[in-house]
Design a protein around this motif. Structure first.
Motif, mmCIF file in Angstrom:
data_model
loop_
_atom_site.group_PDB
_atom_site.id
_atom_site.type_symbol
_atom_site.label_atom_id
_atom_site.label_comp_id
_atom_site.label_asym_id
_atom_site.label_seq_id
_atom_site.Cartn_x
_atom_site.Cartn_y
_atom_site.Cartn_z
ATOM 1 N N GLU A 177 0.821 -1.208 0.000
ATOM 2 C CA GLU A 177 0.000 0.000 0.000
ATOM 3 C C GLU A 177 0.854 1.255 0.000
ATOM 4 N N LEU A 179 -6.331 2.733 -12.382
ATOM 5 C CA LEU A 179 -6.794 3.014 -11.015
ATOM 6 C C LEU A 179 -7.723 1.912 -10.505
ATOM 7 N N GLU A 188 -5.718 -0.965 -9.204
ATOM 8 C CA GLU A 188 -5.221 -0.696 -7.857
ATOM 9 C C GLU A 188 -6.354 -0.815 -6.833
ATOM 10 N N GLN A 189 -7.521 -0.357 -7.215
ATOM 11 C CA GLN A 189 -8.686 -0.423 -6.332
ATOM 12 C C GLN A 189 -9.097 -1.868 -6.079
ATOM 13 N N LEU A 238 -6.623 1.206 -3.126
ATOM 14 C CA LEU A 238 -7.303 2.501 -3.186
ATOM 15 C C LEU A 238 -8.716 2.366 -2.632
ATOM 16 N N ASP A 239 -9.272 3.477 -2.192
ATOM 17 C CA ASP A 239 -10.602 3.512 -1.576
ATOM 18 C C ASP A 239 -11.641 2.895 -2.515
ATOM 19 N N MET A 299 -3.431 12.028 -3.813
ATOM 20 C CA MET A 299 -3.234 10.968 -2.821
ATOM 21 C C MET A 299 -3.282 11.477 -1.387
#
Length: 208
Positions: free
Chosen positions: A93, A143, A146-147, A152-153, A196
């Protein structure tokens, strides 16, 4: 002239032809970036390139043809860059910011490398909106990867984030990068810190 001498002459003519074509592309990019598509004239391009107007048509059918080739060059190189920035998962992370920084650093460096081509492909060309939409789609997928990996949120709409990123990149490229007010490294760091870590006072340290 002997057969061997004729072969040498043809070879030289071919090499010179490639040089002339490349010179026309470079000069045309400069003219389009400076004057825009409609104000740029073929006569201006060949004059600066040191060639004749008939020679232009040996390599390009029209002004539109050379312009489209420049736009497509930018579009293809940009797509290759972003696709090449995507790597396999398995990072921690804490490395997410560093990885995004790397992507944006390369992107801003690409946009700064050839300012004339960037003006044409990213701002002037009729396809510039398509180019930016493609960029947003590729960043969105990046993105989302990554999520999906939990980095990521999960509540964030990555389409909105990607569109916002492209908007920021577009504005900063025009106002800061191409005017040489900021470097690609500096801009990449600012964008990563903004997206970020936000702009409010926070104990989380940003990239530098």
């Amino acid at each position: 002239m002997t057969k061997f001498g004729g072969w040498i002459a043809l070879r030289k003519k071919g090499a010179n032809g490639q040089e002339s074509r490349a010179r026309l592309l470079i000069v045309a990019a400069s003219e389009f970036a400076r004057s825009g598509y409609h104000q740029t004239k073929i006569s201006s391009i060949v004059s600066r390139a040191g060639l004749t107007q008939p020679s232009f048509y040996l390599y390009f059918e029209s002004k539109e043809a050379i312009f489209k080739e420049l736009v497509e060059k930018f579009r293809t190189n940009l797509k290759t860059l972003i696709e090449g920035s995507r790597v396999e998962g398995g990072i921690d992370e804490d490395d997410v910011s560093s990885r995004l920084l790397g992507v944006l650093r390369e992107l801003f460096a690409f946009l700064a490398k050839d300012p004339d081509l960037t003006q044409i492909g990213f701002f002037i060309g009729d396809d510039s909106a398509i180019v930016k939409a493609e960029m947003a789609a590729m960043l969105e997928q990046y993105l989302k990867d990554e999520q999906r990996d939990g980095l990521l949120d999960r509540e964030c709409d990555m389409r909105i984030v990607a569109e916002s990123l492209v908007g920021v990149i577009e504005r900063l490229t025009a106002q800061q990068l191409l005017t040489e007010k900021r470097t690609s490294e500096d801009l990449a760091c600012h964008v990563v810190n903004l997206f970020m870590h936000g702009i409010r006072k926070d104990p989380v340290k940003g990239v530098s």
